[in-house]
Write a protein that holds these residues in place. Structure first.
Motif, PDB file in Angstrom:
ATOM      1  N   LEU A  47      -4.030  48.813  38.681  1.00  0.00           N
ATOM      2  CA  LEU A  47      -5.103  48.747  37.686  1.00  0.00           C
ATOM      3  C   LEU A  47      -5.126  50.010  36.832  1.00  0.00           C
ATOM      4  O   LEU A  47      -5.211  49.946  35.606  1.00  0.00           O
ATOM      5  CB  LEU A  47      -6.442  48.539  38.395  1.00  0.00           C
ATOM      6  CG  LEU A  47      -7.618  48.144  37.548  1.00  0.00           C
ATOM      7  CD1 LEU A  47      -7.398  46.790  36.885  1.00  0.00           C
ATOM      8  CD2 LEU A  47      -8.870  48.087  38.407  1.00  0.00           C
ATOM      9  N   GLU A  48      -5.028  51.172  37.480  1.00  0.00           N
ATOM     10  CA  GLU A  48      -5.008  52.457  36.757  1.00  0.00           C
ATOM     11  C   GLU A  48      -3.825  52.518  35.786  1.00  0.00           C
ATOM     12  O   GLU A  48      -3.984  52.924  34.639  1.00  0.00           O
ATOM     13  CB  GLU A  48      -4.907  53.629  37.738  1.00  0.00           C
ATOM     14  CG  GLU A  48      -6.189  54.001  38.417  1.00  0.00           C
ATOM     15  CD  GLU A  48      -7.094  54.890  37.579  1.00  0.00           C
ATOM     16  OE1 GLU A  48      -6.760  55.257  36.424  1.00  0.00           O
ATOM     17  OE2 GLU A  48      -8.175  55.216  38.077  1.00  0.00           O
ATOM     18  N   LYS A  49      -2.670  52.114  36.267  1.00  0.00           N
ATOM     19  CA  LYS A  49      -1.469  52.178  35.431  1.00  0.00           C
ATOM     20  C   LYS A  49      -1.598  51.250  34.223  1.00  0.00           C
ATOM     21  O   LYS A  49      -1.300  51.641  33.090  1.00  0.00           O
ATOM     22  CB  LYS A  49      -0.240  51.804  36.268  1.00  0.00           C
ATOM     23  CG  LYS A  49       1.061  51.978  35.530  1.00  0.00           C
ATOM     24  CD  LYS A  49       2.249  51.678  36.418  1.00  0.00           C
ATOM     25  CE  LYS A  49       3.522  51.827  35.604  1.00  0.00           C
ATOM     26  NZ  LYS A  49       4.692  51.403  36.330  1.00  0.00           N
ATOM     27  N   ALA A  50      -2.062  50.043  34.467  1.00  0.00           N
ATOM     28  CA  ALA A  50      -2.223  49.084  33.364  1.00  0.00           C
ATOM     29  C   ALA A  50      -3.271  49.586  32.371  1.00  0.00           C
ATOM     30  O   ALA A  50      -3.071  49.497  31.151  1.00  0.00           O
ATOM     31  CB  ALA A  50      -2.616  47.717  33.919  1.00  0.00           C
ATOM     32  N   PHE A  51      -4.384  50.111  32.870  1.00  0.00           N
ATOM     33  CA  PHE A  51      -5.452  50.603  31.992  1.00  0.00           C
ATOM     34  C   PHE A  51      -4.911  51.724  31.103  1.00  0.00           C
ATOM     35  O   PHE A  51      -5.133  51.735  29.897  1.00  0.00           O
ATOM     36  CB  PHE A  51      -6.639  51.099  32.837  1.00  0.00           C
ATOM     37  CG  PHE A  51      -7.900  51.294  32.054  1.00  0.00           C
ATOM     38  CD1 PHE A  51      -8.858  50.303  32.017  1.00  0.00           C
ATOM     39  CD2 PHE A  51      -8.137  52.469  31.342  1.00  0.00           C
ATOM     40  CE1 PHE A  51     -10.026  50.472  31.294  1.00  0.00           C
ATOM     41  CE2 PHE A  51      -9.303  52.648  30.618  1.00  0.00           C
ATOM     42  CZ  PHE A  51     -10.251  51.644  30.595  1.00  0.00           C
ATOM     43  N   LYS A  52      -4.204  52.662  31.715  1.00  0.00           N
ATOM     44  CA  LYS A  52      -3.663  53.786  30.942  1.00  0.00           C
ATOM     45  C   LYS A  52      -2.651  53.308  29.905  1.00  0.00           C
ATOM     46  O   LYS A  52      -2.651  53.790  28.766  1.00  0.00           O
ATOM     47  CB  LYS A  52      -3.028  54.809  31.862  1.00  0.00           C
ATOM     48  CG  LYS A  52      -2.479  55.987  31.076  1.00  0.00           C
ATOM     49  CD  LYS A  52      -2.429  57.230  31.868  1.00  0.00           C
ATOM     50  CE  LYS A  52      -1.770  58.285  31.031  1.00  0.00           C
ATOM     51  NZ  LYS A  52      -2.394  59.468  30.848  1.00  0.00           N
ATOM     52  N   GLU A  53      -1.802  52.360  30.269  1.00  0.00           N
ATOM     53  CA  GLU A  53      -0.832  51.831  29.303  1.00  0.00           C
ATOM     54  C   GLU A  53      -1.524  51.133  28.137  1.00  0.00           C
ATOM     55  O   GLU A  53      -1.110  51.262  26.992  1.00  0.00           O
ATOM     56  CB  GLU A  53       0.127  50.859  29.983  1.00  0.00           C
ATOM     57  CG  GLU A  53       1.243  51.542  30.720  1.00  0.00           C
ATOM     58  CD  GLU A  53       2.265  50.561  31.253  1.00  0.00           C
ATOM     59  OE1 GLU A  53       2.549  49.552  30.580  1.00  0.00           O
ATOM     60  OE2 GLU A  53       2.776  50.807  32.356  1.00  0.00           O
ATOM     61  N   LEU A  54      -2.586  50.398  28.436  1.00  0.00           N
ATOM     62  CA  LEU A  54      -3.279  49.643  27.398  1.00  0.00           C
ATOM     63  C   LEU A  54      -4.169  50.518  26.526  1.00  0.00           C
ATOM     64  O   LEU A  54      -4.253  50.317  25.308  1.00  0.00           O
ATOM     65  CB  LEU A  54      -4.116  48.530  28.024  1.00  0.00           C
ATOM     66  CG  LEU A  54      -3.331  47.361  28.589  1.00  0.00           C
ATOM     67  CD1 LEU A  54      -4.213  46.498  29.479  1.00  0.00           C
ATOM     68  CD2 LEU A  54      -2.743  46.533  27.459  1.00  0.00           C
ATOM     69  N   TYR A  55      -4.879  51.482  27.133  1.00  0.00           N
ATOM     70  CA  TYR A  55      -5.898  52.225  26.385  1.00  0.00           C
ATOM     71  C   TYR A  55      -5.641  53.724  26.258  1.00  0.00           C
ATOM     72  O   TYR A  55      -6.389  54.417  25.577  1.00  0.00           O
ATOM     73  CB  TYR A  55      -7.279  51.966  26.997  1.00  0.00           C
ATOM     74  CG  TYR A  55      -7.628  50.506  26.889  1.00  0.00           C
ATOM     75  CD1 TYR A  55      -7.870  49.925  25.651  1.00  0.00           C
ATOM     76  CD2 TYR A  55      -7.644  49.688  28.013  1.00  0.00           C
ATOM     77  CE1 TYR A  55      -8.137  48.576  25.533  1.00  0.00           C
ATOM     78  CE2 TYR A  55      -7.926  48.329  27.908  1.00  0.00           C
ATOM     79  CZ  TYR A  55      -8.159  47.786  26.672  1.00  0.00           C
ATOM     80  OH  TYR A  55      -8.424  46.446  26.559  1.00  0.00           O
ATOM     81  N   GLY A  56      -4.609  54.219  26.909  1.00  0.00           N
ATOM     82  CA  GLY A  56      -4.255  55.627  26.750  1.00  0.00           C
ATOM     83  C   GLY A  56      -5.063  56.601  27.589  1.00  0.00           C
ATOM     84  O   GLY A  56      -4.914  57.811  27.441  1.00  0.00           O
ATOM     85  N   TYR A  57      -5.912  56.096  28.451  1.00  0.00           N
ATOM     86  CA  TYR A  57      -6.740  56.941  29.308  1.00  0.00           C
ATOM     87  C   TYR A  57      -6.730  56.396  30.723  1.00  0.00           C
ATOM     88  O   TYR A  57      -6.640  55.186  30.923  1.00  0.00           O
ATOM     89  CB  TYR A  57      -8.213  56.934  28.848  1.00  0.00           C
ATOM     90  CG  TYR A  57      -8.437  57.445  27.483  1.00  0.00           C
ATOM     91  CD1 TYR A  57      -8.493  58.809  27.229  1.00  0.00           C
ATOM     92  CD2 TYR A  57      -8.596  56.567  26.411  1.00  0.00           C
ATOM     93  CE1 TYR A  57      -8.698  59.285  25.942  1.00  0.00           C
ATOM     94  CE2 TYR A  57      -8.801  57.030  25.131  1.00  0.00           C
ATOM     95  CZ  TYR A  57      -8.856  58.394  24.904  1.00  0.00           C
ATOM     96  OH  TYR A  57      -9.057  58.854  23.643  1.00  0.00           O
ATOM     97  N   ARG A  58      -6.880  57.300  31.689  1.00  0.00           N
ATOM     98  CA  ARG A  58      -7.144  56.846  33.047  1.00  0.00           C
ATOM     99  C   ARG A  58      -8.565  56.288  33.050  1.00  0.00           C
ATOM    100  O   ARG A  58      -9.377  56.621  32.183  1.00  0.00           O
ATOM    101  CB  ARG A  58      -7.013  58.012  34.023  1.00  0.00           C
ATOM    102  CG  ARG A  58      -5.556  58.510  34.107  1.00  0.00           C
ATOM    103  CD  ARG A  58      -5.359  59.595  35.135  1.00  0.00           C
ATOM    104  NE  ARG A  58      -5.658  59.055  36.460  1.00  0.00           N
ATOM    105  CZ  ARG A  58      -6.427  59.692  37.356  1.00  0.00           C
ATOM    106  NH1 ARG A  58      -6.950  60.862  37.076  1.00  0.00           N
ATOM    107  NH2 ARG A  58      -6.663  59.153  38.527  1.00  0.00           N
ATOM    108  N   ILE A  59      -8.873  55.459  34.019  1.00  0.00           N
ATOM    109  CA  ILE A  59     -10.187  54.805  34.053  1.00  0.00           C
ATOM    110  C   ILE A  59     -11.299  55.833  34.119  1.00  0.00           C
ATOM    111  O   ILE A  59     -12.283  55.749  33.374  1.00  0.00           O
ATOM    112  CB  ILE A  59     -10.268  53.797  35.219  1.00  0.00           C
ATOM    113  CG1 ILE A  59      -9.284  52.653  34.985  1.00  0.00           C
ATOM    114  CG2 ILE A  59     -11.691  53.264  35.373  1.00  0.00           C
ATOM    115  CD1 ILE A  59      -9.085  51.733  36.178  1.00  0.00           C
ATOM    116  N   LYS A  60     -11.182  56.818  34.966  1.00  0.00           N
ATOM    117  CA  LYS A  60     -12.227  57.842  35.107  1.00  0.00           C
ATOM    118  C   LYS A  60     -12.421  58.610  33.791  1.00  0.00           C
ATOM    119  O   LYS A  60     -13.548  58.862  33.364  1.00  0.00           O
ATOM    120  CB  LYS A  60     -11.890  58.801  36.251  1.00  0.00           C
ATOM    121  CG  LYS A  60     -12.892  59.895  36.455  1.00  0.00           C
ATOM    122  CD  LYS A  60     -14.226  59.342  36.869  1.00  0.00           C
ATOM    123  CE  LYS A  60     -15.237  60.446  37.084  1.00  0.00           C
ATOM    124  NZ  LYS A  60     -16.583  59.939  37.265  1.00  0.00           N
TER     125      LYS A  60
END
Length: 124
Positions: A47-60
């Motif tokens: 989830l973290e990896k996908a989020f960062k790839e999609l939005y450029g930020y870690r979730i936190k």
């Protein structure tokens, strides 16, 4: 542009749900871990990896950015900086001010002064 086809639809939907939850109420969950445990069973690393790839930020980091953005509303309403810092889960006013300045280029006090100067007086 990065190819996101290697993520399942399930993971991509989980990413969108996490983003939506953070944008709706970045203060609801103090810890990112709480948020993820409550809304999705997807593996956190994926989830973290996908989020960062999609939005450029870690979730936190995204959650912190949203909190800082929302905190401007509290400042504009006249809430004391110390109280806003606590509401944003910072341990000190100083830590909040440092994060605010890093994000927006101004301290909360400087930002408030600019907003006050731009706000037209209320008519009676």
């Amino acid at each position: 542009m990065t190819n996101h086809n290697h993520y399942t639809l399930y993971v991509l939907q989980a990413v969108e749900l996490v983003k939506q939850q953070i944008e709706t109420d970045p203060f609801k969950h103090r810890m990112c871990k709480e948020l993820l445990e409550l809304i999705t069973p997807v593996n956190r690393k994926i989830l973290e990896k996908a989020f960062k790839e999609l939005y450029g930020y870690r979730i936190k980091a995204y959650q912190v950015k949203q909190r800082l953005a929302f905190s401007k509303n509290y400042l504009q309403e006249g809430m004391p900086v110390k109280r806003v810092a606590a509401k944003c889960y910072y341990r000190s006013q100083s830590a909040y001010c440092t994060a605010f300045k890093k994000e927006f280029g101004l301290t909360p006090t400087e930002w408030i002064r600019i907003i006050i100067q731009r706000t037209p007086p209320m008519l009676n």
